[in-house]
Scaffold this active site. Sequence first.
Site, PDB file in Angstrom:
ATOM      1  N   ASP A  11      10.321  50.701  45.359  1.00 51.02           N
ATOM      2  CA  ASP A  11       9.094  49.695  45.837  1.00 51.02           C
ATOM      3  C   ASP A  11       9.800  48.537  46.211  1.00 51.02           C
ATOM      4  O   ASP A  11      10.901  48.300  45.726  1.00 51.02           O
ATOM      5  CB  ASP A  11       8.253  49.596  44.337  1.00 51.02           C
ATOM      6  CG  ASP A  11       7.304  48.704  44.481  1.00 51.02           C
ATOM      7  OD1 ASP A  11       6.441  48.498  45.482  1.00 51.02           O
ATOM      8  OD2 ASP A  11       7.319  47.178  43.570  1.00 51.02           O
ATOM      9  N   ASP A  13       7.949  44.755  46.856  1.00 50.01           N
ATOM     10  CA  ASP A  13       7.377  43.358  46.085  1.00 50.01           C
ATOM     11  C   ASP A  13       7.532  43.479  44.086  1.00 50.01           C
ATOM     12  O   ASP A  13       7.041  44.781  43.730  1.00 50.01           O
ATOM     13  CB  ASP A  13       6.086  43.139  46.368  1.00 50.01           C
ATOM     14  CG  ASP A  13       5.923  42.799  48.041  1.00 50.01           C
ATOM     15  OD1 ASP A  13       5.413  41.970  48.098  1.00 50.01           O
ATOM     16  OD2 ASP A  13       6.450  43.558  48.566  1.00 50.01           O
TER      17      ASP A  13
END
Length: 213
Positions: A11, A13
Amino acid sequence: MNKARGLCVLDVDGTLIEEEVIDLLGKEAECEEEVALLTAQAMRGELDFEASLKKRVSLLKGLSINVFDKIYHELHLSKNAAQFIKVLQKNRIEVGLVSGGFTTIVERLAKDLGISLYIANQLEIRDGQLTGNLIGHIISREVKEKTLLSWAKELEVPFEKTIAIGDGANDLKMLKSAGLGIAFCAKDIVKKEINLQVDERDFGKVLEMIDFL
């Protein structure tokens, strides 16, 4: 070309980088508090991710695309993230980025880190400004999971040699589907369901958990 021995999907952010890009965009659009609140609620699983994202993006209408260069230079990679990626790549573990953020930023991060696999949301731009809309598929928790499985299949990587790392509710499905799912500085909803956890923002700690390097 050496065949990949494994796959690690990150992932972006709040995981690869410390910030939430949409919150920084909200600051530029002078709606920082509203956007940050919606982001936090979505990451905790209190709001539907897709509906929340559309709402947040709508608040950015009229923002100049010139802000992306400024924002890119405000981002901070999590501690030892670049070194972590290099070690994986050296060991023939392919790295991919899956992001509920935006291609404008994720593409640049991928290029700078030598990563060829990435997927993120596409913002609609007209006359150099954001329209407040998205184009194409939204990168939901289901899409993140499907992307992990699809990349593994393409690379012919055995299921048990897949790694997923994330922090938010929209990462849960891919974390559960991977051979090794790691909750990284994660929200409570993720910690409740994922056993492997790193609570210190340091990818050096993640490296210690991977036993097939």
